[in-house]
Design a protein around this motif. Sequence first.
Motif, PDB file in Angstrom:
ATOM      1  N   ARG A  38       0.836  -1.187   0.000  1.00  0.00           N
ATOM      2  CA  ARG A  38       0.000   0.000   0.000  1.00  0.00           C
ATOM      3  C   ARG A  38       0.878   1.248   0.000  1.00  0.00           C
ATOM      4  NH1 ARG A  38      -4.832   0.558   4.159  1.00  0.00           N
ATOM      5  NH2 ARG A  38      -5.224  -1.416   3.146  1.00  0.00           N
ATOM      6  N   ASP A  39       0.538   2.222  -0.858  1.00  0.00           N
ATOM      7  CA  ASP A  39       1.316   3.453  -0.946  1.00  0.00           C
ATOM      8  C   ASP A  39       0.986   4.417   0.183  1.00  0.00           C
ATOM      9  OD1 ASP A  39       2.620   2.660  -3.215  1.00  0.00           O
ATOM     10  OD2 ASP A  39       1.207   3.626  -4.572  1.00  0.00           O
ATOM     11  N   ASN A  40      -0.287   4.622   0.422  1.00  0.00           N
ATOM     12  CA  ASN A  40      -0.719   5.623   1.391  1.00  0.00           C
ATOM     13  C   ASN A  40      -1.571   5.005   2.477  1.00  0.00           C
ATOM     14  OD1 ASN A  40       0.453   7.731  -0.064  1.00  0.00           O
ATOM     15  ND2 ASN A  40      -1.350   7.924  -1.357  1.00  0.00           N
ATOM     16  N   ASN A  41      -1.425   5.535   3.667  1.00  0.00           N
ATOM     17  CA  ASN A  41      -2.295   5.186   4.767  1.00  0.00           C
ATOM     18  C   ASN A  41      -3.426   6.209   4.760  1.00  0.00           C
ATOM     19  OD1 ASN A  41      -3.395   4.155   7.077  1.00  0.00           O
ATOM     20  ND2 ASN A  41      -1.928   5.118   8.438  1.00  0.00           N
ATOM     21  N   ASN A  46     -13.253   7.927   2.779  1.00  0.00           N
ATOM     22  CA  ASN A  46     -13.171   8.011   1.325  1.00  0.00           C
ATOM     23  C   ASN A  46     -14.220   7.120   0.679  1.00  0.00           C
ATOM     24  OD1 ASN A  46     -12.318   8.687  -1.172  1.00  0.00           O
ATOM     25  ND2 ASN A  46     -10.239   7.953  -0.949  1.00  0.00           N
ATOM     26  N   GLU A  47     -15.464   7.523   0.811  1.00  0.00           N
ATOM     27  CA  GLU A  47     -16.564   6.837   0.129  1.00  0.00           C
ATOM     28  C   GLU A  47     -16.845   7.634  -1.131  1.00  0.00           C
ATOM     29  OE1 GLU A  47     -21.153   5.682   1.079  1.00  0.00           O
ATOM     30  OE2 GLU A  47     -19.748   5.814   2.745  1.00  0.00           O
ATOM     31  N   LEU A  48     -16.364   7.137  -2.262  1.00  0.00           N
ATOM     32  CA  LEU A  48     -16.393   7.898  -3.508  1.00  0.00           C
ATOM     33  C   LEU A  48     -17.782   7.920  -4.126  1.00  0.00           C
ATOM     34  CD1 LEU A  48     -13.083   6.552  -5.058  1.00  0.00           C
ATOM     35  CD2 LEU A  48     -13.436   8.704  -3.877  1.00  0.00           C
ATOM     36  N   LYS A  59      -1.558   5.125 -13.192  1.00  0.00           N
ATOM     37  CA  LYS A  59      -1.150   5.656 -11.896  1.00  0.00           C
ATOM     38  C   LYS A  59       0.227   6.297 -11.902  1.00  0.00           C
ATOM     39  CE  LYS A  59      -3.965   2.625  -9.112  1.00  0.00           C
ATOM     40  NZ  LYS A  59      -4.052   1.762  -7.970  1.00  0.00           N
ATOM     41  N   ASP A  60       1.002   6.105 -12.958  1.00  0.00           N
ATOM     42  CA  ASP A  60       2.365   6.616 -12.951  1.00  0.00           C
ATOM     43  C   ASP A  60       2.437   8.119 -13.200  1.00  0.00           C
ATOM     44  OD1 ASP A  60       1.552   6.479 -15.558  1.00  0.00           O
ATOM     45  OD2 ASP A  60       3.420   5.653 -16.332  1.00  0.00           O
ATOM     46  N   ARG A  61       1.359   8.750 -13.641  1.00  0.00           N
ATOM     47  CA  ARG A  61       1.374  10.180 -13.952  1.00  0.00           C
ATOM     48  C   ARG A  61       0.514  11.006 -13.010  1.00  0.00           C
ATOM     49  NH1 ARG A  61       0.210  10.900 -20.207  1.00  0.00           N
ATOM     50  NH2 ARG A  61       0.156  13.009 -19.449  1.00  0.00           N
ATOM     51  N   ALA A  62      -0.022  10.446 -11.967  1.00  0.00           N
ATOM     52  CA  ALA A  62      -0.984  11.154 -11.137  1.00  0.00           C
ATOM     53  C   ALA A  62      -0.439  11.419  -9.739  1.00  0.00           C
ATOM     54  CB  ALA A  62      -2.275  10.356 -11.036  1.00  0.00           C
ATOM     55  N   VAL A  63      -0.821  12.584  -9.224  1.00  0.00           N
ATOM     56  CA  VAL A  63      -0.598  12.932  -7.829  1.00  0.00           C
ATOM     57  C   VAL A  63      -1.981  12.968  -7.198  1.00  0.00           C
ATOM     58  CG1 VAL A  63       0.210  14.696  -6.242  1.00  0.00           C
ATOM     59  CG2 VAL A  63       1.473  14.258  -8.341  1.00  0.00           C
ATOM     60  N   TYR A  64      -2.168  12.231  -6.127  1.00  0.00           N
ATOM     61  CA  TYR A  64      -3.491  12.086  -5.522  1.00  0.00           C
ATOM     62  C   TYR A  64      -3.692  13.069  -4.376  1.00  0.00           C
ATOM     63  CZ  TYR A  64      -4.089   7.821  -8.164  1.00  0.00           C
ATOM     64  OH  TYR A  64      -4.228   6.923  -9.182  1.00  0.00           O
ATOM     65  N   ILE A  65      -4.867  13.695  -4.373  1.00  0.00           N
ATOM     66  CA  ILE A  65      -5.307  14.528  -3.255  1.00  0.00           C
ATOM     67  C   ILE A  65      -6.581  13.887  -2.719  1.00  0.00           C
ATOM     68  CG2 ILE A  65      -6.176  16.773  -2.542  1.00  0.00           C
ATOM     69  CD1 ILE A  65      -4.548  18.047  -4.719  1.00  0.00           C
ATOM     70  N   TYR A  66      -6.569  13.529  -1.441  1.00  0.00           N
ATOM     71  CA  TYR A  66      -7.740  12.955  -0.790  1.00  0.00           C
ATOM     72  C   TYR A  66      -8.397  14.061   0.034  1.00  0.00           C
ATOM     73  CZ  TYR A  66      -5.324   8.603  -1.845  1.00  0.00           C
ATOM     74  OH  TYR A  66      -4.677   7.578  -2.487  1.00  0.00           O
ATOM     75  N   ALA A  67      -9.716  14.153  -0.023  1.00  0.00           N
ATOM     76  CA  ALA A  67     -10.438  15.145   0.756  1.00  0.00           C
ATOM     77  C   ALA A  67     -11.660  14.489   1.375  1.00  0.00           C
ATOM     78  CB  ALA A  67     -10.853  16.322  -0.118  1.00  0.00           C
ATOM     79  N   GLY A  68     -11.918  14.844   2.620  1.00  0.00           N
ATOM     80  CA  GLY A  68     -13.076  14.308   3.319  1.00  0.00           C
ATOM     81  C   GLY A  68     -12.922  14.476   4.813  1.00  0.00           C
ATOM     82  N   LYS A  69     -13.912  14.028   5.531  1.00  0.00           N
ATOM     83  CA  LYS A  69     -13.836  14.062   6.989  1.00  0.00           C
ATOM     84  C   LYS A  69     -12.824  13.032   7.451  1.00  0.00           C
ATOM     85  CE  LYS A  69     -18.636  15.411   7.469  1.00  0.00           C
ATOM     86  NZ  LYS A  69     -19.954  15.040   7.965  1.00  0.00           N
ATOM     87  N   PRO A  70     -12.155  13.279   8.565  1.00  0.00           N
ATOM     88  CA  PRO A  70     -11.233  12.262   9.086  1.00  0.00           C
ATOM     89  C   PRO A  70     -11.978  10.960   9.366  1.00  0.00           C
ATOM     90  CG  PRO A  70     -10.858  14.352  10.171  1.00  0.00           C
ATOM     91  CD  PRO A  70     -12.095  14.510   9.338  1.00  0.00           C
ATOM     92  N   ARG A  83     -10.991  17.543   5.800  1.00  0.00           N
ATOM     93  CA  ARG A  83      -9.530  17.696   5.781  1.00  0.00           C
ATOM     94  C   ARG A  83      -8.994  17.286   4.415  1.00  0.00           C
ATOM     95  NH1 ARG A  83      -7.223  18.995  11.018  1.00  0.00           N
ATOM     96  NH2 ARG A  83      -5.336  18.608   9.834  1.00  0.00           N
ATOM     97  N   ILE A  84      -7.753  17.695   4.140  1.00  0.00           N
ATOM     98  CA  ILE A  84      -7.076  17.372   2.889  1.00  0.00           C
ATOM     99  C   ILE A  84      -5.879  16.498   3.219  1.00  0.00           C
ATOM    100  CG2 ILE A  84      -5.858  18.310   0.896  1.00  0.00           C
ATOM    101  CD1 ILE A  84      -7.374  20.951   1.481  1.00  0.00           C
ATOM    102  N   GLN A  85      -5.723  15.418   2.464  1.00  0.00           N
ATOM    103  CA  GLN A  85      -4.583  14.520   2.659  1.00  0.00           C
ATOM    104  C   GLN A  85      -3.831  14.378   1.341  1.00  0.00           C
ATOM    105  OE1 GLN A  85      -5.587  10.557   3.932  1.00  0.00           O
ATOM    106  NE2 GLN A  85      -3.537   9.796   3.523  1.00  0.00           N
ATOM    107  N   ILE A  86      -2.520  14.591   1.397  1.00  0.00           N
ATOM    108  CA  ILE A  86      -1.631  14.330   0.259  1.00  0.00           C
ATOM    109  C   ILE A  86      -0.536  13.426   0.786  1.00  0.00           C
ATOM    110  CG2 ILE A  86      -0.058  15.293  -1.445  1.00  0.00           C
ATOM    111  CD1 ILE A  86      -1.696  17.844  -1.381  1.00  0.00           C
TER     112      ILE A  86
END
Length: 157
Positions: A38-41, A46-48, A59-70, A83-86
């Motif tokens: 797993r790359d990120n904890n 994250n219920e999309l 996936k090799d060209r993307a930078v992911y930004i996660y947003a949502g409640k903790p 909150r924002i998670q990178i």
Amino acid sequence: MSKFKKKKGGELPAISTASLPDIVFMLLFFFMVVTVLRDNNLLVKNELPKADQVEKLKKDRAVYIYAGKPSSRYQEVFGTEGRIQIGDKYTSIENIGLALEEARRKLLPELQDKVYVALKVDKETNSGLVSDIKQVLRERNLLKIIYITTPGNDLGN
């Protein structure tokens, strides 16, 4: 008198275990190669949202930004505000640019100029937070934005 005598026991010979270590190490090497770590904890819920027209992303060209409640195990420390998670840590709106540059440097050098920003936003997240993220991305001239969703139709029963 016959020259050849038949064995009367009929016992099976013992199985040779000389090649057993080779087989064990070959299996160990196989599982080490094919296992994906797993790359990120994920620190945010994250219920999309669902969409009916979805494309696969490289996936090799993307930078992911996660947003949502903790997520529930982090709500005692960080509250219930969006909150924002990178990467593996929370970041604020002011620090998104620095965190994106750090994540972009981790990509292959030839792909750093062709980066996509992938937004994985929880479906219950405030749209103001998404607007703030998009504003920072415009200021940084990161205009290739992708919204990550799950296949399906939310409007159906």
